[in-house]
Design a protein around this motif. Structure first.
Motif, mmCIF file in Angstrom:
data_model
loop_
_atom_site.group_PDB
_atom_site.id
_atom_site.type_symbol
_atom_site.label_atom_id
_atom_site.label_comp_id
_atom_site.label_asym_id
_atom_site.label_seq_id
_atom_site.Cartn_x
_atom_site.Cartn_y
_atom_site.Cartn_z
ATOM 1 N N GLY A 161 44.409 42.230 43.348
ATOM 2 C CA GLY A 161 43.637 43.449 43.567
ATOM 3 C C GLY A 161 43.328 44.178 42.268
ATOM 4 O O GLY A 161 42.209 44.663 42.058
ATOM 5 N N ARG A 162 44.311 44.254 41.374
ATOM 6 C CA ARG A 162 44.095 44.919 40.084
ATOM 7 C C ARG A 162 43.061 44.173 39.243
ATOM 8 O O ARG A 162 42.219 44.791 38.574
ATOM 9 C CB ARG A 162 45.420 45.013 39.323
ATOM 10 C CG ARG A 162 46.404 46.005 39.906
ATOM 11 C CD ARG A 162 47.697 46.019 39.109
ATOM 12 N NE ARG A 162 48.676 46.941 39.687
ATOM 13 C CZ ARG A 162 49.927 47.107 39.225
ATOM 14 N NH1 ARG A 162 50.321 46.398 38.168
ATOM 15 N NH2 ARG A 162 50.746 47.961 39.807
ATOM 16 N N LYS A 165 39.591 44.767 40.645
ATOM 17 C CA LYS A 165 39.167 46.135 40.337
ATOM 18 C C LYS A 165 38.723 46.230 38.874
ATOM 19 O O LYS A 165 37.700 46.877 38.570
ATOM 20 C CB LYS A 165 40.335 47.091 40.604
ATOM 21 C CG LYS A 165 40.013 48.565 40.360
ATOM 22 C CD LYS A 165 39.089 49.108 41.424
ATOM 23 C CE LYS A 165 38.821 50.599 41.239
ATOM 24 N NZ LYS A 165 40.010 51.424 41.547
ATOM 25 N N ARG A 170 35.678 46.802 42.163
ATOM 26 C CA ARG A 170 35.724 46.869 43.623
ATOM 27 C C ARG A 170 37.190 46.882 44.056
ATOM 28 O O ARG A 170 38.010 46.129 43.519
ATOM 29 C CB ARG A 170 35.006 45.664 44.261
ATOM 30 C CG ARG A 170 33.576 45.494 43.817
ATOM 31 C CD ARG A 170 32.880 44.400 44.600
ATOM 32 N NE ARG A 170 32.549 44.840 45.950
ATOM 33 C CZ ARG A 170 32.067 44.034 46.895
ATOM 34 N NH1 ARG A 170 31.898 42.749 46.651
ATOM 35 N NH2 ARG A 170 31.770 44.511 48.085
ATOM 36 N N GLN A 171 37.516 47.727 45.013
ATOM 37 C CA GLN A 171 38.896 47.846 45.484
ATOM 38 C C GLN A 171 39.102 47.040 46.752
ATOM 39 O O GLN A 171 38.514 47.332 47.794
ATOM 40 C CB GLN A 171 39.248 49.313 45.749
ATOM 41 C CG GLN A 171 40.665 49.521 46.257
ATOM 42 C CD GLN A 171 41.703 49.069 45.254
ATOM 43 O OE1 GLN A 171 41.763 49.595 44.149
ATOM 44 N NE2 GLN A 171 42.522 48.090 45.629
ATOM 45 N N LYS A 173 41.429 45.595 49.914
ATOM 46 C CA LYS A 173 42.504 46.099 50.763
ATOM 47 C C LYS A 173 43.397 44.926 51.138
ATOM 48 O O LYS A 173 42.993 43.762 51.029
ATOM 49 C CB LYS A 173 41.926 46.795 51.987
ATOM 50 C CG LYS A 173 41.124 48.047 51.637
ATOM 51 C CD LYS A 173 40.739 48.843 52.855
ATOM 52 C CE LYS A 173 39.975 50.101 52.464
ATOM 53 N NZ LYS A 173 40.784 51.032 51.654
ATOM 54 N N GLU A 266 51.325 51.071 45.595
ATOM 55 C CA GLU A 266 49.917 50.674 45.471
ATOM 56 C C GLU A 266 49.508 49.783 46.636
ATOM 57 O O GLU A 266 48.409 49.924 47.194
ATOM 58 C CB GLU A 266 49.713 49.947 44.136
ATOM 59 C CG GLU A 266 48.281 49.561 43.848
ATOM 60 C CD GLU A 266 48.124 48.951 42.469
ATOM 61 O OE1 GLU A 266 47.067 48.338 42.213
ATOM 62 O OE2 GLU A 266 49.052 49.066 41.632
ATOM 63 N N HIS A 270 46.617 50.825 49.830
ATOM 64 C CA HIS A 270 45.410 50.066 50.177
ATOM 65 C C HIS A 270 45.649 49.098 51.344
ATOM 66 O O HIS A 270 44.864 48.189 51.563
ATOM 67 C CB HIS A 270 44.907 49.303 48.955
ATOM 68 C CG HIS A 270 44.557 50.198 47.802
ATOM 69 N ND1 HIS A 270 43.517 51.092 47.846
ATOM 70 C CD2 HIS A 270 45.144 50.355 46.583
ATOM 71 C CE1 HIS A 270 43.456 51.754 46.702
ATOM 72 N NE2 HIS A 270 44.432 51.335 45.927
#
Length: 329
Positions: A161-162, A165, A170-171, A173, A266, A270
């Motif tokens: 995810g990091r 991003k 883009r984040q 979930k 974190e 999410h």
């Protein structure tokens, strides 16, 4: 190192910069003929090399997997070995083979395409050429090293995810425990496997498989994935090497101390399962309830329909948001 590998490593250090044949021969202590043959071989292998009279050769940035380019972006004190294949059955299978052969150093196995990619419960993972990231991390363990599977899988998800991003802004979930979601569609998955020492019974090594859909051609993908699978990029897959490098950076940064669970806040922030009513299969039994919490070990606390509070460390969520009907596996 072969002549073509020497050329690739050197040119990867100066992407899109021109070098004459004489400069390459001098820098790498090769003959002009060897340089020419090495360039031809790299072109046959699919690398984008441009040649021009009076300028020489240069390596163009594209989506071709390139271990040298990936290594340049790593910010680690001790870099893992990186091995790239064009086509394999499964990167997890290759990783296991390496570990069985007494691998000593963490190794990242990458493939441009998988013919038998798989996820949890031996489900097929669609792995078309040049459009995704298919990798496995082979991790030998020391004798006294303990493993926490729940935390390791969630840590890997956060690392992915990091990286997404940072590279694509883009984040994603997280759908507990191993799915990455963008716009209500699965864009990636994680498969963690342990290799046990038969004599001692301890976990001797780990294989962490990661599959990410960078781009997707809906005209070619299996019909059963339409509406379920999604892509990270909106058509640009030239950042494949950079995304891989950033994932490796974030993964090993977290892995050094993943048992602390420092990354879990974190993951929770999410999560798409916290506070939701779900149906989950645990040991072949379906349970329906509301996810109350993700605990310090990465397990979910589920309040079942009969008011039992259950701690579930492994299982498969088959339906999510039962009341709202927004997302279904």
């Amino acid at each position: 190192m072969s002549t073509s590998q020497k050329l690739l490593t050197f040119l990867s250090s100066y992407p899109e910069k021109w070098f004459s044949g004489n400069q390459l021969a001098s820098q790498l202590e090769l003959s002009r003929t060897a340089v020419w043959k090495g360039i031809r071989l790299l072109e046959e292998q699919g690398y984008s090399l441009e040649s021009r009279h009076g300028l020489g050769y240069r390596l163009m940035i594209d989506n071709q997997l390139n271990a040298a380019l990936i290594s340049q972006e790593l910010r680690l004190d001790h870099q893992p070995r990186i091995v790239v294949y064009n086509k394999v059955s499964s990167t997890n299978t290759i990783a296991k083979q390496m570990l069985f052969e007494d691998l000593k150093k963490p190794t990242v196995i990458l493939a441009n395409q998988q013919t038998a990619g798989r996820g949890r419960f031996d489900r097929k993972f669609y792995s078309p050429a040049a459009s995704g990231i298919y990798m496995s991390i082979a991790l030998p363990l020391s004798i006294d090293e303990k493993v926490n599977p729940g935390l390791l899988t969630t840590a890997t998800a956060v690392a992915a995810g990091r990286a997404i991003k940072k590279v694509f802004h883009r984040q994603v979930k997280y759908k507990w425990v191993n799915d990455l979601i963008l716009n209500n569609r699965k864009c990636g998955g994680i498969l963690t496997e342990a290799i046990t020492d038969l004599e001692s019974g301890r976990i001797a090594s780990l294989v962490i498989g990661i599959g990410l859909n960078l781009t997707l051609d809906t005209k070619k993908m299996p019909t059963e994935l339409l509406g379920k699978a999604g892509a990270i990029s909106k058509g640009d897959n030239s950042k494949r090497n950079l995304l891989i490098a950033e994932f490796i950076n974030f993964f090993f940064d977290i892995y050094r101390n993943y048992r602390s669970g420092d990354f879990l806040e974190e993951y929770r922030r999410h999560s798409i399962v916290l506070g939701k009513k779900i149906a989950i299969v645990v040991n072949r039994k379906k349970i329906i309830g509301k996810v109350e919490k993700i605990n310090s070990q990465g397990a979910i606390l589920l309040k079942s329909d009969n008011n039992q509070l259950l701690t579930i460390s492994s299982g498969e969520i088959i339906k999510l948001n039962l009341l709202e009907g927004k997302y279904h596996e």
